[in-house]
Scaffold this motif. Structure first.
Motif, mmCIF file in Angstrom:
data_model
loop_
_atom_site.group_PDB
_atom_site.id
_atom_site.type_symbol
_atom_site.label_atom_id
_atom_site.label_comp_id
_atom_site.label_asym_id
_atom_site.label_seq_id
_atom_site.Cartn_x
_atom_site.Cartn_y
_atom_site.Cartn_z
ATOM 1 N N LYS A 53 -31.683 19.039 7.661
ATOM 2 C CA LYS A 53 -31.370 17.613 7.706
ATOM 3 C C LYS A 53 -30.185 17.382 8.638
ATOM 4 N N PRO A 58 -24.416 11.795 6.555
ATOM 5 C CA PRO A 58 -25.001 12.840 5.699
ATOM 6 C C PRO A 58 -25.094 12.457 4.235
ATOM 7 N N CYS A 61 -28.256 10.142 3.556
ATOM 8 C CA CYS A 61 -29.607 10.504 3.991
ATOM 9 C C CYS A 61 -30.572 10.418 2.814
ATOM 10 N N HIS A 73 -27.999 21.101 5.454
ATOM 11 C CA HIS A 73 -27.532 19.830 5.998
ATOM 12 C C HIS A 73 -26.365 20.133 6.922
#
Length: 254
Positions: A53, A58, A61, A73
């Motif tokens: 990701k 962040p 998301c 991530h």
């Protein structure tokens, strides 16, 4: 070479993005993105092993993919102080990931705010396995939400100095990198204003209507075979029966 719009410095851009996505419009955008992204990454035709990701926000998301064995991530160094979910920090144009190691890569509102989105896509192509998938979420330039952003561009708002990337342009890039676009869905068919609250409360429209404020595009990486077939070798042999004599020659009189 393409000339990209200069983005604000991270210490200005990241707080502005976090603030916008906390507004009524921003929260509704994330809410409507969630089912579209989850549907794209839950494809039964791909292995549910590694999921990467990459997002400009962040913590926001909207992704629920519990069936993946490993999820990572990554974020930029500037995002480190704004997020508690990052597994590592890196440059998006130089990902510290092995070649062809990720089954799915999700780009959540990332291409609009990086310095060179095409270079980021080339790096993503490097790390995605053959028949793997990339899922791209972005702002639809042909929508009321993007029209609202034109006022922000005039005011030099950090949120709206983003790249206007059309579906057609992204599709062309992906095609050159060996991806085939499988599906494009749209969300947030609303007036992008926080008040009155009724603008955020009506029922969503079908995801096939291309005027939504956001889009979620999914594409699969395909690679042509590198070994020529026997028929191809035979046809080449008929054309060049004496390959060693194919060079240029000249007659020299003695």
């Amino acid at each position: 070479m393409a000339s990209w719009r200069t983005q604000h410095s991270p210490d200005v851009l990241l707080p502005a993005l976090r603030q916008w996505f906390k507004s009524s419009v921003g929260r509704t955008v994330l809410q409507e993105e969630r089912p579209l992204i989850n549907r794209a990454v839950s494809d039964n035709d791909i292995a549910h092993c590694n999921l990467l990701k990459l997002s400009v926000i962040p913590d926001g998301c909207p992704l629920d993919a519990e069936d993946y064995r490993r999820q990572f991530h990554l974020g930029s160094p500037a995002q480190y102080g704004f997020s508690q979910v990052l597994d590592a920090i890196c440059d998006f144009q130089q990902l510290p990931i092995a070649n062809e190691s990720q089954d799915v890569v999700v780009l959540h509102h990332l291409l609009e705010f990086v310095d060179n989105p095409h270079r980021v896509l080339r790096e993503v192509e490097r790390i995605v396995v053959p028949h793997g998938k990339v899922v791209i979420c972005g702002i639809n330039p042909f929508s009321l939400l993007a029209m609202r952003g034109l006022l922000g561009k005039v005011k030099r708002s950090a949120m709206w100095q983003n790249h206007r990337l059309t579906i057609h342009r992204i599709t062309d890039w992906l095609s050159l990198l060996g991806f085939d676009v499988q599906d494009v869905s749209y969300g947030f068919h609303r007036l992008p204003i926080n008040k009155p609250a009724v603008c955020m409360q009506h029922r969503p429209l079908p995801t096939t209507i291309a005027m939504g404020g956001i889009f979620v595009l999914s594409a699969t990486k395909y690679r042509a075979p590198l070994t020529p077939s026997a028929d191809s070798l035979r046809s080449r042999a008929q054309i060049l029966r004496h390959p060693a004599m194919a060079g240029a020659t000249r007659n020299i009189k003695t």
